[in-house]
Design a protein around this motif. Structure first.
Motif, PDB file in Angstrom:
ATOM      1  N   ALA A  37       7.656   7.125  -3.457  1.00 23.92           N
ATOM      2  CA  ALA A  37       7.794   8.484  -3.997  1.00 23.92           C
ATOM      3  C   ALA A  37       6.567   9.306  -3.580  1.00 23.92           C
ATOM      4  N   GLU A  38       6.735  10.604  -3.564  1.00 23.46           N
ATOM      5  CA  GLU A  38       5.617  11.479  -3.213  1.00 23.46           C
ATOM      6  C   GLU A  38       4.460  11.235  -4.178  1.00 23.46           C
ATOM      7  N   GLY A  39       3.260  11.145  -3.631  1.00 22.74           N
ATOM      8  CA  GLY A  39       2.084  10.903  -4.453  1.00 22.74           C
ATOM      9  C   GLY A  39       1.786   9.438  -4.702  1.00 22.74           C
ATOM     10  N   THR A  40       2.639   8.540  -4.176  1.00 27.42           N
ATOM     11  CA  THR A  40       2.412   7.108  -4.353  1.00 27.42           C
ATOM     12  C   THR A  40       1.244   6.672  -3.479  1.00 27.42           C
ATOM     13  N   VAL A  41       0.327   5.898  -4.049  1.00 34.09           N
ATOM     14  CA  VAL A  41      -0.779   5.328  -3.289  1.00 34.09           C
ATOM     15  C   VAL A  41      -0.214   4.186  -2.454  1.00 34.09           C
ATOM     16  N   ALA A  42      -0.453   4.241  -1.145  1.00 34.63           N
ATOM     17  CA  ALA A  42       0.149   3.291  -0.217  1.00 34.63           C
ATOM     18  C   ALA A  42      -0.440   1.893  -0.347  1.00 34.63           C
ATOM     19  N   PRO A  43       0.340   0.945  -0.865  1.00 30.58           N
ATOM     20  CA  PRO A  43      -0.128  -0.438  -0.922  1.00 30.58           C
ATOM     21  C   PRO A  43       0.262  -1.184   0.356  1.00 30.58           C
ATOM     22  N   LEU A  44      -0.425  -2.278   0.632  1.00 31.27           N
ATOM     23  CA  LEU A  44       0.010  -3.183   1.696  1.00 31.27           C
ATOM     24  C   LEU A  44       1.161  -4.017   1.148  1.00 31.27           C
ATOM     25  N   ALA A  45       2.156  -4.277   1.998  1.00 31.67           N
ATOM     26  CA  ALA A  45       3.328  -5.001   1.529  1.00 31.67           C
ATOM     27  C   ALA A  45       3.737  -6.094   2.510  1.00 31.67           C
ATOM     28  N   ARG A  46       4.378  -7.127   1.978  1.00 33.36           N
ATOM     29  CA  ARG A  46       5.007  -8.168   2.770  1.00 33.36           C
ATOM     30  C   ARG A  46       6.477  -8.147   2.394  1.00 33.36           C
ATOM     31  N   ILE A  47       7.366  -8.125   3.388  1.00 33.87           N
ATOM     32  CA  ILE A  47       8.811  -8.083   3.134  1.00 33.87           C
ATOM     33  C   ILE A  47       9.442  -9.372   3.642  1.00 33.87           C
ATOM     34  N   THR A  48      10.175 -10.044   2.750  1.00 30.86           N
ATOM     35  CA  THR A  48      10.823 -11.310   3.075  1.00 30.86           C
ATOM     36  C   THR A  48      12.308 -11.185   2.754  1.00 30.86           C
ATOM     37  N   LEU A  49      13.133 -11.787   3.601  1.00 35.26           N
ATOM     38  CA  LEU A  49      14.578 -11.829   3.391  1.00 35.26           C
ATOM     39  C   LEU A  49      14.993 -13.286   3.216  1.00 35.26           C
ATOM     40  N   SER A  50      15.669 -13.599   2.104  1.00 38.21           N
ATOM     41  CA  SER A  50      16.193 -14.946   1.850  1.00 38.21           C
ATOM     42  C   SER A  50      17.710 -14.890   1.901  1.00 38.21           C
ATOM     43  N   LEU A  51      18.304 -15.826   2.641  1.00 35.54           N
ATOM     44  CA  LEU A  51      19.752 -15.859   2.844  1.00 35.54           C
ATOM     45  C   LEU A  51      20.319 -17.214   2.427  1.00 35.54           C
ATOM     46  N   LYS A  52      21.562 -17.203   1.882  1.00 41.22           N
ATOM     47  CA  LYS A  52      22.280 -18.434   1.525  1.00 41.22           C
ATOM     48  C   LYS A  52      23.735 -18.277   1.905  1.00 41.22           C
ATOM     49  N   GLU A  53      24.349 -19.399   2.322  1.00 39.23           N
ATOM     50  CA  GLU A  53      25.782 -19.333   2.591  1.00 39.23           C
ATOM     51  C   GLU A  53      26.571 -19.577   1.336  1.00 39.23           C
TER      52      GLU A  53
END
Length: 109
Positions: A93-109
């Motif tokens: 959102a506007e005005g949000t202080v930019a944090p460092l992020a890690r994005i992970t995707l978990s998948l299952k059949e």
């Protein structure tokens, strides 16, 4: 035995504006879950929105409601009935202080 896969999509992402991950092919999976871990605390609000694609080129928002919260700890967003390709759009959102992020995707059949 069910198959699963976990992929780290982004590491140390500086979240300074809207960001879309690289496309990930997941046609074999029946369910997925995005994990966005904030490596530094931030302030404000961040929104997570899953997008789907038949070809990995043209994108449409998944019918799931976006997930939003403070950029602290971990936010998750589940996805089902998504077809072949997935990506995640992260919007601070506007005005949000930019944090460092890690994005992970978990998948299952």
């Amino acid at each position: 035995m069910r198959e699963s896969q976990t992929a780290v999509i982004e590491r140390g992402l500086e979240l300074t504006g809207e960001w879309a991950t690289e496309p990930f092919e997941a046609a074999w999976a029946q369910e997925a879950r995005w994990f966005v871990q904030f490596l530094e605390p931030g302030s404000g609000t961040v929104s997570l929105r899953s997008q789907i694609s038949a070809d990995g080129l043209t994108w449409v928002d998944h019918e799931n409601a976006p997930v939003s919260g403070e950029p602290v700890g971990i936010l998750t967003a589940p996805v089902r009935d998504f077809g072949h390709w997935l990506r995640l759009v992260v919007t601070p959102a506007e005005g949000t202080v930019a944090p460092l992020a890690r994005i992970t995707l978990s998948l299952k059949e």
